[in-house]
Design an enzyme around this catalytic site. Structure first.
Site, PDB file in Angstrom:
ATOM      1  N   ALA A 298       0.933  -1.279   0.074  1.00 18.99           N
ATOM      2  CA  ALA A 298       0.068  -0.140  -0.064  1.00 18.99           C
ATOM      3  C   ALA A 298       0.690   1.291  -0.058  1.00 18.99           C
ATOM      4  O   ALA A 298       1.941   1.054   0.462  1.00 18.99           O
ATOM      5  CB  ALA A 298      -0.960  -0.002   1.221  1.00 18.99           C
ATOM      6  N   SER A 301      -0.149   8.379   2.760  1.00 20.25           N
ATOM      7  CA  SER A 301       0.190   9.953   2.549  1.00 20.25           C
ATOM      8  C   SER A 301       1.647  10.129   3.238  1.00 20.25           C
ATOM      9  O   SER A 301       2.326  10.843   2.685  1.00 20.25           O
ATOM     10  CB  SER A 301      -0.785  10.712   3.337  1.00 20.25           C
ATOM     11  OG  SER A 301      -0.796  10.381   4.668  1.00 20.25           O
ATOM     12  N   ILE A 302       1.949   9.417   4.120  1.00 21.72           N
ATOM     13  CA  ILE A 302       3.432   9.673   4.540  1.00 21.72           C
ATOM     14  C   ILE A 302       4.469   8.641   4.194  1.00 21.72           C
ATOM     15  O   ILE A 302       5.567   8.970   4.330  1.00 21.72           O
ATOM     16  CB  ILE A 302       3.154   9.659   6.085  1.00 21.72           C
ATOM     17  CG1 ILE A 302       2.399  10.857   6.611  1.00 21.72           C
ATOM     18  CG2 ILE A 302       4.385   9.697   6.912  1.00 21.72           C
ATOM     19  CD1 ILE A 302       1.863  10.461   7.959  1.00 21.72           C
ATOM     20  N   ASP A 449      -7.300   7.132  14.767  1.00 21.09           N
ATOM     21  CA  ASP A 449      -7.236   7.055  13.271  1.00 21.09           C
ATOM     22  C   ASP A 449      -8.457   5.763  13.057  1.00 21.09           C
ATOM     23  O   ASP A 449      -8.165   4.649  13.077  1.00 21.09           O
ATOM     24  CB  ASP A 449      -6.044   6.394  12.531  1.00 21.09           C
ATOM     25  CG  ASP A 449      -6.478   6.696  10.867  1.00 21.09           C
ATOM     26  OD1 ASP A 449      -7.552   6.508  10.502  1.00 21.09           O
ATOM     27  OD2 ASP A 449      -5.357   7.093  10.254  1.00 21.09           O
TER      28      ASP A 449
END
Length: 617
Positions: A298, A301-302, A449
Site C-alpha cells: 500500500a 500519505s506519509i 484513526d
C-alpha cells in the site's frame, strides 16, 4: 458575473503561491547571490518538470500492479548479495492472490490509515485523461477465499486508480512548485468550465454549489485529487481528512473526487526507496532480511508499506516514510490553507485555523515512527489481558525514525465483516465500541484513526488485529472526566448538563444564541441516542450521520469558538466507531457498555459530582 469572481479569487490564490515560491525558494536565493548556473541547470529544470507533472501535462511512469502473476519485485538476499541484485520471480506468500496491492488478507502491523479501499467497494468515478483507472475483476482469479475466515467471498469488479511510479517531491522548492502547478491546473480548468457554461449554459444539477461555481467542476475535482496523490505528504493527508467529511462541509463534486485519494498515493521509484533504506538502516540493511518485496502492499500519505521476511523467518511489514515529508509539514499545511482560502473549497470559519493547527500537530506525531513504535508497544501492554484484541510485535532492530517494521498480521478489514453472519457482525461491532470506550475512559490513550483497514478481523480466532498507532494520543484527566459526564448527559437527555459540560470543555463560550445552543444540544442527543436505552441498539436503522450533517451546517454558521483541540481527533474516532457499526448493521448493547465503564471510573478532583446510579438505570 459570479464566475468572474471565482476566477479572480483563484488567480489571487495562485499569485500568493507564486509569491511563497519567491520568498522561500532556495533556488531563487542562489540566483540572488549570483549563482545563475545552478538556477538554470538544476532548480528551474526540476521546477518545470514538477509543475507540468502536478498539473497533469505530463504523466509520470505507470507502475503496472493490476495483474499479480509472478513476484518479479521480490529480492532475495544472502551474505554476498547486493541490494540491486534480483533473483528469478517468486511469490513471497503462497496465499497472495489479490488485484493490485494486498489489502484483503492483510494488511500490516504498520499500515497507515489512508492507504487503500476495500475490494468489495466499486469506484465508479472516471479519471479524465489519466489512463489511471483500471478494472480488477475477481473472475480472473476465481472466488476470493480468506484462509482465516474459511468462507468464499465473491468480490465484484472494481474500478480503481492505477498507482504510478513517481519520485516524491522532497525539497521545499519542488513542493512549492507543485502547489503552483496545481493552482495553474485549477485555473485552467475553471476557464474551460466557464467557457463551456457561457456557450452551452449551466448544467442542471441538484448540487446548486457545483452549478453556481465553475471552479467546483468534476474535472477540477479530479485534478485536485490526482495532484494530491502525486504530492503525497501533508497535502495528501489533508485531502484524505476532507474525503471522510459530508456535504455540509465539502461540496459533493470534491467529495466524489477525493474518494480517489483514499485509494492511496503514487509509488516511490526503487532508487529513491533504496536511498531511504540506506539512510535509515545503513547500507547493509538487507543483511537482516531473507527477502524484500519492492512492490508496496500500500502507498499512503506519509509512507508506503512493503512485505519482507527476516533472517529468522518472520514475515514482517516495513512502513517506509517518503523523503522530505516530515520536513515539509508546515509549508504543506500553509499552502493547502492558501488553496482552501482562495478557492473557497470549504466554507470559511473559525474552525479552519484550529483544524489546520491540529492537523499539523498530528502529522508531526505520525511522521515520528519511533514514537509510533512506542505507542504500539504501549497498546500491546494495555490490551494484553483484553480477550479478542491483538497488537503485532515491533521489530526494533529493523526500525528507525523513518522506518517501522512490525509483525505481519492477517485478517479482513472491518467493512468486509459486513459480508458475514449477523452474530459475527454484532460481536465485532460490540468489540469495536467497547475498545473505543476503554481507550478513552479507562486508559485515556486512544488510537484516533478509525480507518476500517486498521482493524483486521480474524474469524478463526475471533480476534481483531489492531494496526497503525501513529495517530495515538493521550487526553488530560480533567477533559476525560467532563467528557464522560457530558456523554451521560447526552444519553439521558439532560439539556442543562449538556450545556454546562460543553462550557467546561470549551465547546461553548456562554455567549451563544439560542439557535446555536439548540443545535448543539440536539447534536449531543443524536450522539447519545445509542446509549439512551438498555438493550441492543440496532445500527441498521440509524440515521445518526444524516442528523449530524443537518445540525452541523447550522452550528457552522453560529459557532463562536472552535471546538477544543482534543475534540478533533476524539470525534473522528467516535464517528468512525459509529460508522463501522452502521456499516456492519450491528446490534450492540451500547448503554450497558457505557455503564460498565462508568461504574468503574474514578473521577479526579471533585468526585462528588458523580451521578447517582439511579439516574443511569
Amino acid at each position: 458575473m459570479s464566475w468572474l469572481n471565482h476566477l479572480s479569487r483563484l488567480a489571487n490564490g495562485v499569485s500568493l503561491v507564486v509569491k511563497e515560491i519567491a520568498n522561500r525558494s532556495q533556488a531563487i536565493e542562489s540566483a540572488r547571490a549570483g549563482d545563475f548556473e545552478t538556477l538554470i541547470t538544476s532548480s528551474l529544470k526540476k521546477a518545470i518538470v514538477t509543475a507540468t507533472d502536478i498539473s497533469g501535462l505530463t504523466k509520470g511512469t505507470v507502475r503496472e500492479v493490476s495483474n499479480p502473476k509472478t513476484k518479479e519485485s521480490v529480492v532475495f538476499f544472502n551474505n554476498d548479495t547486493d541490494v540491486s541484485d534480483t533473483t528469478p520471480a517468486q511469490q513471497l506468500r503462497s496465499d497472495e492472490n489479490e488485484c493490485g496491492v494486498d489489502e484483503n488478507v492483510s494488511s500490516t502491523g504498520g499500515l497507515s490509515s489512508d492507504s487503500v479501499k476495500s475490494e468489495s467497494e466499486v469506484v465508479e468515478y472516471p479519471v479524465e485523461n489519466e489512463g489511471s483507472v483500471i478494472e480488477c475483476n475477481s473472475n480472473n482469479i476465481g472466488p476470493k477465499t480468506n484462509a482465516d475466515v474459511g468462507v468464499a467471498v465473491q468480490v465484484a469488479p472494481e474500478k480503481r486508480r492505477r498507482p504510478r511510479e513517481r519520485k516524491v517531491p522532497s525539497t521545499p522548492f519542488s513542493r512549492l512548485i507543485g502547489f503552483a502547478g496545481l493552482g495553474a491546473g485549477l485555473a485552467w480548468g475553471t476557464i474551460q468550465e466557464s467557457t463551456k457554461r457561457i456557450v452551452y449554459g449551466s448544467p442542471g444539477s441538484q448540487d446548486k454549489q457545483s452549478v453556481l461555481s465553475p471552479f467546483l467542476s468534476d474535472k477540477n475535482a479530479e485534478r485536485l485529487a490526482l495532484a494530491l496523490c502525486r504530492m503525497r505528504g501533508a497535502a495528501l493527508k489533508v485531502g484524505q481528512m476532507l474525503s471522510i467529511q459530508d456535504e455540509s462541509l465539502v461540496p459533493a463534486p470534491i467529495l466524489a473526487a477525493l474518494d480517489i485519494v483514499r485509494q492511496g498515493a503514487d509509488v516511490m521509484p526503487k532508487w529513491q526507496l533504496n536511498q531511504v533504506l540506506d539512510s535509515e538502516l545503513g547500507p547493509d540493511w538487507q543483511s537482516k532480511l531473507t527477502s524484500f518485496d519492492y512492490e508496496p502492499m500500500a502507498a499512503a500519505s506519509i509512507g508506503q508499506v512493503h512485505r519482507a521476511v527476516t533472517k529468522d523467518g518472520m514475515q514482517v511489514a516495513m512502513k517506509i516514510q517518503y523523503p522530505g515529508v516530515a520536513d515539509s509539514i508546515e509549508s504543506d499545511i500553509q499552502n493547502v490553507k492558501i488553496l482552501l482560502d482562495y478557492t473557497n473549497l470549504i466554507p470559511k470559519g473559525l474552525y479552519l485555523d484550529s483544524a489546520m493547527k491540529v492537523a499539523k500537530e498530528e502529522l508531526s506525531r505520525e511522521c515520528d515512527y519511533e514514537l509510533e513504535a512506542a505507542n504500539q508497544k504501549r497498546f500491546c501492554n494495555m490490551l494484553s489481558n483484553s480477550k479478542g484484541f491483538y497488537v503485532p510485535t515491533v521489530v526494533e532492530d529493523i526500525s528507525s525514525k523513518r522506518v517501522l517494521t512490525t509483525e505481519l498480521v492477517s485478517g479482513i478489514p472491518i467493512d468486509k465483516v459486513a459480508q458475514l453472519n449477523q452474530e459475527t457482525r454484532n460481536y465485532v461491532g460490540r468489540k469495536l465500541l467497547k475498545l473505543t470506550l476503554m481507550e478513552l475512559f479507562v486508559h485515556r490513550f486512544m488510537q484516533t484513526d478509525p480507518n476500517w483497514s486498521n482493524f483486521l478481523y480474524n474469524e478463526a480466532t475471533k480476534t481483531i488485529n489492531l494496526i497503525d498507532f501513529g495517530a495515538a494520543r493521550e487526553y488530560p484527566e480533567s477533559f476525560v472526566d467532563n467528557y464522560l459526564r457530558m456523554v451521560l448527559a447526552c444519553a439521558n437527555g439532560n439539556r442543562d448538563s449538556v450545556i454546562e459540560m460543553s462550557r467546561r470543555l470549551g465547546f461553548l463560550t456562554g455567549m451563544e444564541n439560542e439557535i446555536m445552543l439548540e443545535a448543539h444540544v440536539q447534536a449531543g442527543f443524536v450522539v447519545g441516542l445509542p446509549f439512551s436505552k438498555s438493550g441492543g441498539y440496532d445500527f441498521r436503522s440509524s440515521n445518526i450521520i444524516q442528523s449530524m450533517s443537518n445540525l452541523g451546517s447550522t452550528m457552522l454558521r453560529h459557532r463562536l469558538t472552535p471546538p477544543p483541540d482534543e475534540a478533533y481527533s476524539l470525534h473522528r474516532k467516535l464517528s468512525g466507531a459509529f460508522l463501522a457499526c452502521i456499516k456492519l448493521g450491528a446490534v450492540v448493547p451500547c448503554r450497558e457498555l457505557l455503564l460498565q465503564v462508568y461504574d468503574d471510573y474514578h473521577f479526579g478532583g471533585n468526585s462528588g459530582e458523580k451521578l447517582s446510579s439511579g439516574s443511569l438505570s
